[in-house]
Write a protein that holds these residues in place. Sequence first.
Motif, PDB file in Angstrom:
ATOM      1  N   UNK B 161       1.174  -1.298   0.017  1.00  0.00           N
ATOM      2  CA  UNK B 161      -0.018  -0.074   0.085  1.00  0.00           C
ATOM      3  C   UNK B 161       1.005   1.322  -0.127  1.00  0.00           C
ATOM      4  N   UNK B 162       1.861   1.247   0.773  1.00  0.00           N
ATOM      5  CA  UNK B 162       2.821   2.439   0.921  1.00  0.00           C
ATOM      6  C   UNK B 162       3.270   2.692  -0.351  1.00  0.00           C
ATOM      7  N   UNK B 163       3.870   1.503  -0.970  1.00  0.00           N
ATOM      8  CA  UNK B 163       4.436   1.758  -2.487  1.00  0.00           C
ATOM      9  C   UNK B 163       3.538   2.513  -3.357  1.00  0.00           C
ATOM     10  N   UNK B 164       2.239   2.130  -3.398  1.00  0.00           N
ATOM     11  CA  UNK B 164       1.216   2.693  -4.295  1.00  0.00           C
ATOM     12  C   UNK B 164       0.982   4.099  -3.775  1.00  0.00           C
ATOM     13  N   UNK B 165       0.812   4.571  -2.655  1.00  0.00           N
ATOM     14  CA  UNK B 165       0.798   5.618  -2.200  1.00  0.00           C
ATOM     15  C   UNK B 165       2.012   6.735  -2.529  1.00  0.00           C
ATOM     16  N   UNK B 166       2.973   6.034  -2.481  1.00  0.00           N
ATOM     17  CA  UNK B 166       4.121   6.939  -2.682  1.00  0.00           C
ATOM     18  C   UNK B 166       4.230   7.440  -4.090  1.00  0.00           C
ATOM     19  N   UNK B 167       3.553   6.599  -5.024  1.00  0.00           N
ATOM     20  CA  UNK B 167       3.159   7.211  -6.489  1.00  0.00           C
ATOM     21  C   UNK B 167       2.341   8.130  -6.539  1.00  0.00           C
ATOM     22  N   UNK B 168       1.013   8.084  -5.883  1.00  0.00           N
ATOM     23  CA  UNK B 168      -0.262   8.599  -5.800  1.00  0.00           C
ATOM     24  C   UNK B 168      -0.769   8.668  -4.497  1.00  0.00           C
ATOM     25  N   UNK B 169      -0.109   9.904  -3.639  1.00  0.00           N
ATOM     26  CA  UNK B 169      -0.874   9.849  -2.209  1.00  0.00           C
ATOM     27  C   UNK B 169      -2.159   9.774  -2.109  1.00  0.00           C
ATOM     28  N   UNK B 170      -2.749  10.049  -3.047  1.00  0.00           N
ATOM     29  CA  UNK B 170      -4.451  10.188  -2.912  1.00  0.00           C
ATOM     30  C   UNK B 170      -5.181   9.440  -3.710  1.00  0.00           C
ATOM     31  N   UNK B 171      -4.403   8.198  -3.803  1.00  0.00           N
ATOM     32  CA  UNK B 171      -5.169   7.065  -4.168  1.00  0.00           C
ATOM     33  C   UNK B 171      -6.004   6.466  -3.441  1.00  0.00           C
ATOM     34  N   UNK B 172      -7.429   6.261  -3.987  1.00  0.00           N
ATOM     35  CA  UNK B 172      -8.395   6.188  -3.090  1.00  0.00           C
ATOM     36  C   UNK B 172      -8.455   4.752  -2.585  1.00  0.00           C
ATOM     37  N   UNK B 173      -8.433   3.889  -3.238  1.00  0.00           N
ATOM     38  CA  UNK B 173      -8.443   2.379  -2.700  1.00  0.00           C
ATOM     39  C   UNK B 173      -7.285   2.350  -2.074  1.00  0.00           C
ATOM     40  N   UNK B 174      -5.986   2.809  -2.380  1.00  0.00           N
ATOM     41  CA  UNK B 174      -4.874   2.531  -1.481  1.00  0.00           C
ATOM     42  C   UNK B 174      -5.121   3.059   0.060  1.00  0.00           C
ATOM     43  N   UNK B 175      -5.812   4.032   0.058  1.00  0.00           N
ATOM     44  CA  UNK B 175      -6.037   4.867   1.311  1.00  0.00           C
ATOM     45  C   UNK B 175      -6.992   3.966   2.294  1.00  0.00           C
ATOM     46  N   UNK B 176      -7.996   3.689   1.383  1.00  0.00           N
ATOM     47  CA  UNK B 176      -9.095   2.810   1.996  1.00  0.00           C
ATOM     48  C   UNK B 176      -8.041   1.732   2.747  1.00  0.00           C
ATOM     49  N   UNK B 177      -7.200   0.985   2.134  1.00  0.00           N
ATOM     50  CA  UNK B 177      -6.587  -0.306   2.767  1.00  0.00           C
ATOM     51  C   UNK B 177      -5.512   0.264   3.838  1.00  0.00           C
ATOM     52  N   UNK B 178      -5.077   1.468   3.512  1.00  0.00           N
ATOM     53  CA  UNK B 178      -4.257   2.011   4.573  1.00  0.00           C
ATOM     54  C   UNK B 178      -5.074   2.149   5.779  1.00  0.00           C
ATOM     55  N   UNK B 179      -6.216   2.632   5.591  1.00  0.00           N
ATOM     56  CA  UNK B 179      -6.937   3.056   6.741  1.00  0.00           C
ATOM     57  C   UNK B 179      -7.171   1.689   7.662  1.00  0.00           C
ATOM     58  N   UNK B 180      -7.811   0.798   6.707  1.00  0.00           N
ATOM     59  CA  UNK B 180      -7.843  -0.741   7.535  1.00  0.00           C
ATOM     60  C   UNK B 180      -6.764  -1.238   8.229  1.00  0.00           C
ATOM     61  N   UNK B 181      -5.650  -1.082   7.566  1.00  0.00           N
ATOM     62  CA  UNK B 181      -4.430  -1.573   8.053  1.00  0.00           C
ATOM     63  C   UNK B 181      -3.978  -0.745   9.310  1.00  0.00           C
ATOM     64  N   UNK B 182      -4.269   0.536   9.428  1.00  0.00           N
ATOM     65  CA  UNK B 182      -4.062   1.420  10.599  1.00  0.00           C
ATOM     66  C   UNK B 182      -4.835   0.854  11.733  1.00  0.00           C
ATOM     67  N   UNK B 183      -6.088   0.777  11.322  1.00  0.00           N
ATOM     68  CA  UNK B 183      -7.146   0.364  12.392  1.00  0.00           C
ATOM     69  C   UNK B 183      -7.000  -1.109  12.775  1.00  0.00           C
ATOM     70  N   UNK B 184      -6.279  -1.791  12.119  1.00  0.00           N
ATOM     71  CA  UNK B 184      -6.061  -3.301  12.482  1.00  0.00           C
ATOM     72  C   UNK B 184      -5.312  -3.096  13.853  1.00  0.00           C
ATOM     73  N   UNK B 185      -4.257  -2.336  13.980  1.00  0.00           N
ATOM     74  CA  UNK B 185      -3.447  -2.051  15.126  1.00  0.00           C
ATOM     75  C   UNK B 185      -3.926  -0.826  16.084  1.00  0.00           C
TER      76      UNK B 185
END
Lengths: 331, 763
Positions: B161-185
Amino acid sequence: MTRRTLLGALIAVAACILGSLGQAAESQDPAVSALPEAKGRPQARMLVVTGLGGEPDYARAFAQQGDASARHAEAAGAAVTLLTEEAASREGIRDAIEEIARESNETDKVVVQLIGHGTFDGEHYRFNVPGPDPTAEDLAAWLKPVNAKRQLAVIATSASGAAQGVLAREGRAVITATRHGRERNASLFGGFWADALDAPSADVDKDQRISGEEAFRFAERALATFYEDRQLIATEHPRLEGDAGSFIVARTAPGEPVEPELLHLVSRVDELTAAIDELKSDRRVLTDDDYFDKLQDLLLELARADQELKMRREDAPEPDAHVPFRGDFAR
Amino acid sequence: MTRRARRSLTPRAPRNQISGKSKGVLRRFGPTLLAALAAVSANADPVAECRDLGFSDPEGSRNCFRDLLADPSTALRAEAAWALGDIQLANGLFRSATKSAPDDAVVRVRWGELFLSTYQVADAEALFAEALAIDPDNVAAKLGLARVALGRFEARAMGIVESVLAGDPDHVEANLLAARLALQVGDTERARESLRSPLVAEDLLRRLEGMALAAAIDHMLGSVPSAWEAKALEIHPRYGELFETVAHFYVITRRYREAIAQLTRAVAIDPELWSAHATLGINLLRVNRFDEGRRTLTLAHDGDPYNVEVVNTLRLLDSLDGWGVLADDDVILRIHPAESRALASYVKRLVTDAVATVGERYGFVPDYPVVVELYPRHQDFAVRTSGLPGIGVLGVAFGDVVLMDSPSARSVVEGFDWASALWHEVAHVVTLGATNNLVSRWFSEGVSVFEEWQTGPSRFRGTETAEGAARYRAVPIGVVKAHREAELLPIALLDEGFIRPTYLGQVMVSYTQAGLVCEFIAHAYGQAALSRILDAYRDGKDTVGSLEAALDTTHHAVDEAFEAYLDDRFAGVDPATYELAMQEAAAAASKGDWALAAEAARRAIAAYPNAAGVPSPYPLLARAEAGQGNPAAAVDALFEYWRAGGRSPNALNRLAGALDDAQRHEDALAVRRSLALTLPLAVETRTQLGDDLLEAGQPREALLEYQAVLSLEPHDAADAHYRLARAYHRLNESEDARRHVLLALEIAPRFQDALSLLLEINQ
């Protein structure tokens, strides 16, 4: 020494005949005379053969198992031949069986036990020994002249299930370590069989004698537990065909000599035991209360007779310490 | 009821979907899948058009997709078939599409999504990998792999996910996954940050998913009701995924009752959301609502027969039909009938002791019964726990429900100490109950491990004269190494060691580290500090807040002091010397060189005191001492082993016999109690303990042992009845004594001891 003949010297004092507890069963058994030949001739003969181990650990284990079987049978009064190492060759086995054939009669009991590795090529079972390996067919042929009406073959080797059908014969019980010839991994059954001979819990009917059937059941269960505890797939499934219950392969206590003046008590114990067996066979037609009341009455009488027998024996002089266990290998 | 396959080889549709009975097309899509759908079809919008129509006109949407079934594009027809629920047709069409366009990465991604939606994760993963082989920059394929990793709680998900966001910080789906990952911990701040672009996304489905995650953040922070719920429902009144998403985060933070409430809302507004029914059913089982759970799972199965977790769980429930339930005020025990009599008394005593002991130490004694289920087959336990076989844990506590491998499920040889594991799980019941399930994973595990060491049935019994590392219970040598190699995590991040391990063995290291942290806190701040931390968790604080509130210091200071504590605790522990000495001792023992074996074993003990795992130097030392004719030294070595928590049956058996020989009967009895607890299903250990207890004048306890023996259907049944009769006779319970002695003699009429006892009873 590679060949050892152990005469389970049944040195019968004239009155030291059958032990107190075994007599009833034996006296009811038409195949076995009530009294053994007073000259001390054993009624049971056993051949124990330990084959090639291949590896030191197996060789050591097989030697220990063979020794245990021979020692216990001897203590139970059998004439035992133990073949190990070079003596455990095809010819050695053949000669030993021929000797048994010569010396045994119809009323004797004969046990042949093979311990070691076996193979099955899809057609023949072979027992691994120094030199040419004997097949199950060889064993069957050599046993043919043995006229003892009761025989037991214990083939405690890998692939031994393949020998079942070949050795099967009227009057011969056959125990194999595996269900069929395709169970080819080194067998552990012989080790558990040896354990049974030393285990009081193997004597489930508490008659102070371990029969072939009792030893088999003990070893079969211990083997299953071994595999279950380790969560391993069992690579051997022991098999018993025929009646191995009449062969005594070990004793849990030395037999007591029977003084002539105690014979009536011994007979009473035997009568009561027979009555209990009869009551058990009527179990279904009785109510629980009736059954247990009657059972208790018989058992109390048995207990009193048994107690009196014990007391009378305690008062008797000590038997000769050199006399081995009484010779009731057969019952 | 029988259920046949665990999984199908190819995706197939539930019957009712094929027949077209009206599921809105949204039904088949999880939020993330829908987002992916939108992502890949942004420019090819026939699919998006049909789908968006579903918000206002479900029937129109279906007609739209039906029209697409006649489209010349195979890939589009596949999408249409999938949307209409004909998964088999969709699968076949995707296969054709990939054949006719072997270089098309997008079609492979979509096919992978289809597999993912039908629980065939490995196939999905392979297709995403194939897509990336064709087009290494394909973002949808990367995010597909990230979703696979997310579902498995694998650390690599974040990297993708971070590699995708590095290329496109506003990528919606990547951000949704990042939110899930953060909330997991539990990182709600980071999760909220990641939702900024999804919450304003033009695509309504992605925006809805963002809202669901925003609602989940509110729930995790206790700020309920969440305003995001109303906003999402305003857009889509039947958006059951909203509550399903919230429930997911309650589940992974072990708040099953809250999850059930959310899932109930999900299926209320969307009765055909089968995934929510499935999760609801599984979680009803977790709180011991068996009948409802089964009914709900059956409903889920009827709606979607291909959910592997549902099928597995229903099959397991079918197999539990013959199981007994033993219940009293303290314990509800669900147990296999063959093990019931032998284990029930031990389990009950362990649970009540653990509840009282641990409960008192932490100021919370549950006033409700603890439910314990013991599974003789590990895979049944795994399915009961997660719906899938193959989990690596031995036990799990869902609040007041404890599920475990039974002692028969694992071999003692591999080190399974079931009694200690049960103590561990009951400690969870205390910490979860004390905090309304708000305790963090690491702290709950830490208390459980610490209590195994301090108060459990295999606890460490230290000696006052011990010095250095010998004062402490040994921990796995890998933990000492991890400490020295700076691989232990800061306490604030310790949860990640459990949830998203980054190296092999990190989960086990994290368990021990958590136990060590609790040990350190009790040592430095007093036992009461641990209770204060629980109080802080109960009040809604996170790990950092709880530590700082309870210990009145910063979490960084705690980390530093903990590190210094470990330096001291492990001082003198020398893994390399230990391992070498163990090898030398074993080699010398195998050659019968007992003097060398003893010397090497002592060297191993000096380098790593109290090591009681498998293998341990103490039994080796005992053998070597015995081999040299030093029986007293052999007993000392084995006794040390037992005090250190060692539970090898062979070693304990030898020790008990030697203690008896040395007339130390009280010690022998204590060791035999440990042995029987270690092997509760072994006739020999239970019989021997019964004999010792009878000898020690404790016939009531002996009776329990003999009853257990009889229930195990021993080979020597006459003996088992006789021993029972003897215990009853000692208790003056003549009728039972008479019954059992008659049963013994019925089997073995010539059983001398039983005959004597019969006379004695009838005197």
